[in-house]
Each structure stands twice: as structure tokens, then as C-alpha cells.
Motif scaffolding. Structure first.
Motif, PDB file in Angstrom:
ATOM      1  N   LYS A  23       0.653  -1.088   0.071  1.00 34.50           N
ATOM      2  CA  LYS A  23       0.053   0.003  -0.026  1.00 34.50           C
ATOM      3  C   LYS A  23       0.880   1.231   0.131  1.00 34.50           C
ATOM      4  O   LYS A  23       0.186   2.477  -0.511  1.00 34.50           O
ATOM      5  N   LEU A  25       3.862   1.257  -1.435  1.00 34.32           N
ATOM      6  CA  LEU A  25       4.865   1.104  -2.472  1.00 34.32           C
ATOM      7  C   LEU A  25       6.281   0.720  -1.899  1.00 34.32           C
ATOM      8  O   LEU A  25       7.268   1.138  -2.314  1.00 34.32           O
ATOM      9  N   LYS A  59       5.286  -3.024  -9.379  1.00 35.22           N
ATOM     10  CA  LYS A  59       5.077  -1.571  -9.405  1.00 35.22           C
ATOM     11  C   LYS A  59       6.274  -1.099  -8.760  1.00 35.22           C
ATOM     12  O   LYS A  59       6.705   0.126  -9.212  1.00 35.22           O
ATOM     13  N   PHE A  84      18.638   6.668   9.858  1.00 30.56           N
ATOM     14  CA  PHE A  84      19.252   5.881   8.689  1.00 30.56           C
ATOM     15  C   PHE A  84      20.390   5.276   9.171  1.00 30.56           C
ATOM     16  O   PHE A  84      20.973   4.521   8.123  1.00 30.56           O
ATOM     17  N   TYR A 104       9.577   0.985  -9.549  1.00 29.29           N
ATOM     18  CA  TYR A 104      10.022   2.362  -8.874  1.00 29.29           C
ATOM     19  C   TYR A 104      11.292   1.706  -7.801  1.00 29.29           C
ATOM     20  O   TYR A 104      10.918   1.125  -6.815  1.00 29.29           O
ATOM     21  N   GLY A 108      15.695   6.258  -1.127  1.00 28.63           N
ATOM     22  CA  GLY A 108      15.999   4.997  -0.324  1.00 28.63           C
ATOM     23  C   GLY A 108      15.807   3.863  -0.973  1.00 28.63           C
ATOM     24  O   GLY A 108      16.699   2.674  -0.753  1.00 28.63           O
ATOM     25  N   PRO A 130      14.562  11.402  -5.795  1.00 31.47           N
ATOM     26  CA  PRO A 130      13.962  12.739  -6.126  1.00 31.47           C
ATOM     27  C   PRO A 130      13.804  13.609  -4.630  1.00 31.47           C
ATOM     28  O   PRO A 130      13.074  14.289  -4.535  1.00 31.47           O
ATOM     29  N   MET A 137      17.893  15.984   0.582  1.00 34.00           N
ATOM     30  CA  MET A 137      18.759  15.272  -0.225  1.00 34.00           C
ATOM     31  C   MET A 137      18.642  13.953   0.093  1.00 34.00           C
ATOM     32  O   MET A 137      18.236  13.277   1.150  1.00 34.00           O
ATOM     33  N   PRO A 138      19.508  12.862  -0.659  1.00 29.90           N
ATOM     34  CA  PRO A 138      19.790  11.466  -0.298  1.00 29.90           C
ATOM     35  C   PRO A 138      20.184  11.389   1.025  1.00 29.90           C
ATOM     36  O   PRO A 138      21.485  12.181   1.271  1.00 29.90           O
ATOM     37  N   GLY A 139      19.828  10.277   1.789  1.00 27.23           N
ATOM     38  CA  GLY A 139      20.533  10.123   3.089  1.00 27.23           C
ATOM     39  C   GLY A 139      20.696   9.002   3.387  1.00 27.23           C
ATOM     40  O   GLY A 139      21.429   8.535   4.566  1.00 27.23           O
TER      41      GLY A 139
END
Ligand code: CAA
Length: 257
Positions: A23, A25, A59, A84, A104, A108, A130, A137-139
Motif C-alpha cells: 500500500k 509502494l 510496481k 538511517f 520504482y 532510499g 527525488p 537530499m539523499p540520506g
């Protein structure tokens, strides 16, 4: 530990882990991260597991870290808990790990796939970082691993714009090792994992260690490290068996020792 957000299934010497929050994704919330890391750590310690496959749904492999979980966090909520930080464990596993990606793999999700040793993807796969669109930003290592895998130009563009990369571009850029028709992806990933899992485990772990060190060591040090580990493999039963089998013109029977 019983799992609610992942499914695990052992197939011979391969452990298949399926991310299972359909639910959302497969958004990576804290519960999922703890369950996944628990399963990975146990597999790493299990002599009966020679290779691990992580997959998602058709998906989504995973649409990123769970935005709803992070939305109202403060700086100290994040920094104080080293949010993280638990994911560092994935990169220190010693057994070969494959990400089988359909749909997708964002934020992460892309970062988790890149923590694996390599990515096999289907023609439906979409990779992206994204976070910029969320004002962050990416973490989970994305700025570092994506850049090492595909180079600065593409990494900057993807992280600055949030643009998604399709499977064909991902293969061209070196992000994935192979693109496979969506319906065949899991079978092919399991077949590849089975091949790997039945190779000599001491050699596999040494190869993994040596290749991963290319990111951290100068070339001369890396080559010396490789040679020392190559020498060490002559202390294993599998080296004796592998070379004897070649000379005797038969298939090796590795004991992974
Ligand atoms: N976190 C939490 N929930 C998510 C999610 C995420 N990352 N991605 C999707 N979902 C949820 C949606 O909120 C939605 O839930 P509801 O039905 O309760 O509204 C459900 O999953 C289905 O999603 P969509 O309706 O949006 O599906 P879609 O097919 O229209 O779009 C998508 C798919 C393009 C992947 C879109 O869901 C999307 O853009 N997701 C967010 C992607 C993203 O920004 N990822 C980065 C997260 S931050 C991060 O990962 C930081 C890091 O470095 C670790």
C-alpha cells in the motif's frame, strides 16, 4: 523476530527477501528497516545461505524512505537518533547480495539497491533520487554510491532534478548489470543467485571484500590486498577441491570451507 513488512523464503542456498508494504509502494519505514536488517544479519551468519536476493513488487522495488514517517521530524529527532544510521549494516554484510528491481526504485529504494553487490532490473525499472523535490537530499548513501557507480555528471543531474532513469539508461550508465523482461526477472535473479550460492563461499567473500575496497583504497594497496587474500584462499578446502576437480575433469563439490 516475526516479520510484518518483509517476506522471506529460502530456496536451496539462496534467501529471497521480498519487501512487502504494497500500500505504501514498499516505502522504507523504521519497522521495515529493522526487519530487513535482522533477516540479512541472520542470513549472513547462516552457513546454509550462500547468496541473498532482495526484491519488491512489479510496481515498486521501493519508492523511498517513508515520507510520512519523516514529515514532522526535527533536526534533533533525525540527528539525535542518527536516523538511517542502521542502514550502514547492509553494506557490511559478507555474503553476496543481489537487488532484483522492477518498477520504482526511488530515493532510499535506489539507495538500498545500490547497497547490494549488484542490481538486476526489469525493463519496467525506474531509478531516481527525488529527495530534492521534498526539500532534502539523499540520506542513505545515494550521493556517494550513485556518483561512484554512474559518475558525477549523471549523479548531479539526477539528484538536482529528481529525474528518473529508465532501465536502458541505467544499464548504459553502469548502475545495473543486466536488464531482463519483467516476467522473467525473479526467475533469472534466483537462477543467478543459485549459481553464485553454489560457488566456493570463502572465495566469494574474498572477491566481495576486494571489489568493495576499490572504493576506498588506492590501486597499489588494492592490488596488494587482492594478492594477500588470493594467497589466503590456498588455506581453504574449496581451493583444493576446485583445482582437483579441474585436473580430474569433473564438477567441483564445494563444502564452502
Ligand atoms: N513514503 C511514504 N508513502 C509513500 C511513498 C514514500 N516514499 N511513496 C509512495 N507512498 C504512498 C503514497 O502516499 C500512497 O499512499 P496513499 O494511498 O495512502 O495516498 C501510495 O504509496 C501509492 O502512491 P501514489 O498514489 O503516489 O502512487 P503513484 O503511482 O501515483 O506514484 C510514485 C508513484 C511516483 C512512486 C509516487 O508515489 C512518489 O513520487 N513517491 C515518492 C517518491 C520519493 O520522493 N521518494 C524519496 C523519499 S525520501 C528518501 O528516500 C530519503 C532518502 O535519501 C533515504
Amino acid at each position: 523476530m516475526t516479520y510484518e513488512t518483509i517476506l522471506t523464503e529460502q530456496k536451496g542456498r539462496v534467501l529471497l527477501i521480498t519487501l512487502n508494504r504494497p500500500k505504501a509502494l514498499n516505502a522504507l519505514n523504521t519497522q521495515l528497516s529493522h526487519e530487513l536488517i535482522d533477516a540479512l544479519t541472520k542470513a549472513d551468519d547462516d552457513d546454509g545461505v550462500g547468496c541473498i536476493v532482495i526484491t519488491g513488487s512489479q510496481k515498486a522495488f521501493a519508492a523511498g524512505a517513508d515520507i510520512k514517517e519523516m514529515q514532522n521530524q526535527s533536526y534533533m529527532d533525525m540527528h539525535g537518533t542518527d536516523f538511517f544510521g542502521q542502514w550502514d549494516k547492509v553494506a557490511t554484510l559478507r555474503k553476496p547480495t543481489i537487488a532484483a528491481v522492477s518498477g520504482y526504485a526511488l530515493g532510499g529504494g535506489c539507495e538500498l539497491a545500490m547497497m547490494c553487490d549488484f542490481i538486476l532490473c526489469s525493463d519496467s525499472a525506474r531509478f531516481g533520487q527525488p529527495e530534492i523535490k521534498l526539500g532534502v537530499m539523499p540520506g542513505m548513501g545515494g550521493s556517494q554510491r550513485l556518483t561512484r557507480l554512474i559518475g558525477q555528471a549523471k549523479a548531479m543531474e539526477m539528484c538536482f532534478t529528481g529525474r528518473m532513469m529508465d532501465a536502458e539508461e541505467a544499464e548504459r550508465a553502469g548502475l545495473v548489470s543486466r536488464v531482463i523482461p519483467a516476467d522473467d526477472l525473479l526467475d533469472e535473479a534466483l537462477k543467478t543467485a543459485d549459481t553464485i550460492a553454489n560457488m566456493a563461499l570463502p572465495a566469494l567473500m574474498s572477491i566481495r571484500d576486494a571489489i568493495r575496497r576499490t572504493q576506498e583504497m588506492p590501486l597499489t594497496e588494492g592490488v596488494r590486498f587482492e594478492r594477500r587474500v588470493f594467497h589466503a584462499l590456498f588455506a581453504t578446502d574449496d581451493q583444493k577441491e576446485g583445482m582437483a576437480a579441474f585436473v580430474e575433469k569433473r564438477e567441483p563439490q564445494f563444502t564452502h570451507k
